[in-house]
Scaffold this motif. Structure first.
Motif, PDB file in Angstrom:
ATOM      1  N   GLN A   6       4.625  -2.773   6.937  1.00  0.00           N
ATOM      2  CA  GLN A   6       4.968  -2.527   5.524  1.00  0.00           C
ATOM      3  C   GLN A   6       3.754  -1.978   4.781  1.00  0.00           C
ATOM      4  OE1 GLN A   6       7.722  -2.499   3.917  1.00  0.00           O
ATOM      5  NE2 GLN A   6       7.074  -2.520   1.800  1.00  0.00           N
ATOM      6  N   GLU A   7       2.569  -2.564   5.001  1.00  0.00           N
ATOM      7  CA  GLU A   7       1.360  -2.103   4.318  1.00  0.00           C
ATOM      8  C   GLU A   7       1.023  -0.667   4.711  1.00  0.00           C
ATOM      9  OE1 GLU A   7      -1.242  -5.188   5.609  1.00  0.00           O
ATOM     10  OE2 GLU A   7      -1.046  -6.316   3.733  1.00  0.00           O
ATOM     11  N   LEU A  10       3.118   1.805   2.638  1.00  0.00           N
ATOM     12  CA  LEU A  10       2.999   1.761   1.189  1.00  0.00           C
ATOM     13  C   LEU A  10       2.160   2.899   0.643  1.00  0.00           C
ATOM     14  CD1 LEU A  10       2.568  -2.054   0.593  1.00  0.00           C
ATOM     15  CD2 LEU A  10       4.611  -0.666   0.370  1.00  0.00           C
ATOM     16  N   ALA A  11       2.324   3.120  -0.656  1.00  0.00           N
ATOM     17  CA  ALA A  11       1.619   4.195  -1.337  1.00  0.00           C
ATOM     18  C   ALA A  11       0.122   4.025  -1.172  1.00  0.00           C
ATOM     19  CB  ALA A  11       1.991   4.205  -2.810  1.00  0.00           C
ATOM     20  N   ASP A  12      -0.522   5.122  -0.936  1.00  0.00           N
ATOM     21  CA  ASP A  12      -1.948   5.177  -0.732  1.00  0.00           C
ATOM     22  C   ASP A  12      -2.488   6.243  -1.664  1.00  0.00           C
ATOM     23  OD1 ASP A  12      -3.699   3.889   0.908  1.00  0.00           O
ATOM     24  OD2 ASP A  12      -3.327   5.146   2.656  1.00  0.00           O
ATOM     25  N   LEU A  38       8.147   7.823 -10.733  1.00  0.00           N
ATOM     26  CA  LEU A  38       7.965   7.694  -9.284  1.00  0.00           C
ATOM     27  C   LEU A  38       6.638   7.019  -8.953  1.00  0.00           C
ATOM     28  CD1 LEU A  38       9.230  11.166  -8.016  1.00  0.00           C
ATOM     29  CD2 LEU A  38      10.213   8.943  -7.459  1.00  0.00           C
ATOM     30  N   ARG A  39       5.579   7.422  -9.632  1.00  0.00           N
ATOM     31  CA  ARG A  39       4.257   6.849  -9.344  1.00  0.00           C
ATOM     32  C   ARG A  39       4.238   5.345  -9.580  1.00  0.00           C
ATOM     33  NH1 ARG A  39       0.413  11.691 -11.771  1.00  0.00           N
ATOM     34  NH2 ARG A  39       0.523  12.955  -9.869  1.00  0.00           N
ATOM     35  N   HIS A  40       4.875   4.896 -10.639  1.00  0.00           N
ATOM     36  CA  HIS A  40       4.911   3.454 -10.908  1.00  0.00           C
ATOM     37  C   HIS A  40       5.723   2.718  -9.840  1.00  0.00           C
ATOM     38  CE1 HIS A  40       2.645   2.892 -14.600  1.00  0.00           C
ATOM     39  NE2 HIS A  40       3.134   4.051 -15.014  1.00  0.00           N
ATOM     40  N   PHE A  41       6.798   3.319  -9.350  1.00  0.00           N
ATOM     41  CA  PHE A  41       7.561   2.680  -8.279  1.00  0.00           C
ATOM     42  C   PHE A  41       6.730   2.596  -6.997  1.00  0.00           C
ATOM     43  CE2 PHE A  41      11.686   3.724 -10.524  1.00  0.00           C
ATOM     44  CZ  PHE A  41      11.988   2.398 -10.788  1.00  0.00           C
ATOM     45  N   PHE A  42       6.025   3.668  -6.634  1.00  0.00           N
ATOM     46  CA  PHE A  42       5.184   3.616  -5.439  1.00  0.00           C
ATOM     47  C   PHE A  42       4.066   2.587  -5.604  1.00  0.00           C
ATOM     48  CE2 PHE A  42       6.987   7.856  -4.390  1.00  0.00           C
ATOM     49  CZ  PHE A  42       7.441   7.535  -3.121  1.00  0.00           C
ATOM     50  N   GLN A  46       2.836  -0.891  -3.519  1.00  0.00           N
ATOM     51  CA  GLN A  46       1.470  -1.065  -3.045  1.00  0.00           C
ATOM     52  C   GLN A  46       0.871  -2.369  -3.566  1.00  0.00           C
ATOM     53  OE1 GLN A  46      -1.349   1.765  -4.559  1.00  0.00           O
ATOM     54  NE2 GLN A  46      -2.708   1.537  -2.811  1.00  0.00           N
ATOM     55  N   ARG A  47       1.114  -2.659  -4.824  1.00  0.00           N
ATOM     56  CA  ARG A  47       0.563  -3.862  -5.463  1.00  0.00           C
ATOM     57  C   ARG A  47       1.663  -4.593  -6.216  1.00  0.00           C
ATOM     58  NH1 ARG A  47      -4.980  -1.227  -7.007  1.00  0.00           N
ATOM     59  NH2 ARG A  47      -5.858  -1.329  -4.921  1.00  0.00           N
ATOM     60  N   PRO A  48       2.502  -5.330  -5.511  1.00  0.00           N
ATOM     61  CA  PRO A  48       3.655  -5.982  -6.148  1.00  0.00           C
ATOM     62  C   PRO A  48       3.277  -6.946  -7.265  1.00  0.00           C
ATOM     63  CG  PRO A  48       3.588  -6.443  -3.771  1.00  0.00           C
ATOM     64  CD  PRO A  48       2.424  -5.580  -4.087  1.00  0.00           C
ATOM     65  N   GLU A  49       2.096  -7.530  -7.166  1.00  0.00           N
ATOM     66  CA  GLU A  49       1.682  -8.487  -8.203  1.00  0.00           C
ATOM     67  C   GLU A  49       1.508  -7.835  -9.580  1.00  0.00           C
ATOM     68  OE1 GLU A  49      -2.116  -6.760  -6.575  1.00  0.00           O
ATOM     69  OE2 GLU A  49      -0.234  -7.451  -5.686  1.00  0.00           O
ATOM     70  N   ARG A  50       1.317  -6.519  -9.615  1.00  0.00           N
ATOM     71  CA  ARG A  50       1.151  -5.809 -10.893  1.00  0.00           C
ATOM     72  C   ARG A  50       2.489  -5.511 -11.572  1.00  0.00           C
ATOM     73  NH1 ARG A  50      -3.719  -2.788 -11.562  1.00  0.00           N
ATOM     74  NH2 ARG A  50      -2.957  -2.553 -13.664  1.00  0.00           N
ATOM     75  N   GLN A  51       3.577  -5.626 -10.836  1.00  0.00           N
ATOM     76  CA  GLN A  51       4.934  -5.412 -11.343  1.00  0.00           C
ATOM     77  C   GLN A  51       5.063  -4.083 -12.089  1.00  0.00           C
ATOM     78  OE1 GLN A  51       6.586  -8.812 -13.317  1.00  0.00           O
ATOM     79  NE2 GLN A  51       5.929 -10.207 -11.711  1.00  0.00           N
TER      80      GLN A  51
END
Length: 172
Positions: A6-7, A10-12, A38-42, A46-51
């Motif tokens: 999964q990692e 993810l967006a890089d 789109l960028r916010h979804f990616f 990448q960092r789910p904790e940032r929601q």
């Protein structure tokens, strides 16, 4: 510790050398408006904790109005989720909070937006090439379905607003 599958998907954030001017893609105003969403979804993958997904929905609602904006964001979230699942290596995306790179685009972002661009215009040969770029040649059916669903709902010339039914009138 090795990264999980999964990692790896993810967006890089791409290197600065990889960035292109947004004008490179020749997108319409509606499609350019999709980029920050789109960028916010990616970023949220990448960092789910940032929601960051919350910002994606907020931006879409502010840009296109609540009803169409939330529908647009929801349809894009499906495209993003299926794209990440279909790719073997990461998706390079600009950090949505970067002010310096706001008017630039990565090759991966360009491929995804061009896929939607061609699908919205029903340009099958170019859309097929763009799908291959986005999916790294896997031609994933979920990505295709999500893209076509988005393109059908928000076809070219529809600035995101809901379609209206034709009305018949009696002419004397």
């Amino acid at each position: 510790m090795s990264p999980t599958a999964q990692e790896q998907r993810l967006a890089d954030t791409g290197s600065r050398a990889d960035l292109l001017p947004l004008s490179y893609c020749h997108l319409d105003e509606f499609e350019e408006g999709l980029l920050p969403v789109l960028r916010h979804f990616f970023y949220s993958h990448q960092r789910p904790e940032r929601q960051a997904w919350q910002f994606a929905y907020k931006i879409a609602a502010e840009r296109w109005g609540e009803a169409p904006g939330l529908s647009i964001a929801h349809a894009l979230s499906k495209v993003v989720t299926y794209t990440l699942a279909a790719r073997r290596i990461g998706f390079h995306s600009v950090d949505p909070f970067s002010l310096e790179e706001r008017v630039q685009i990565t090759r991966d972002e360009a491929s995804l937006l061009l896929m939607l661009h061609y699908m919205r215009r029903d340009d099958t040969p170019k859309a097929r090439e763009a799908v291959a770029d986005v999916t790294q040649c896997s031609m994933d059916p979920d990505v295709i379905r999500a893209g076509l669903s988005f393109a059908h709902r928000f076809s070219c010339g529809q600035s995101g607003a809901a379609r209206t039914r034709p009305q018949l009138r009696l002419i004397k």
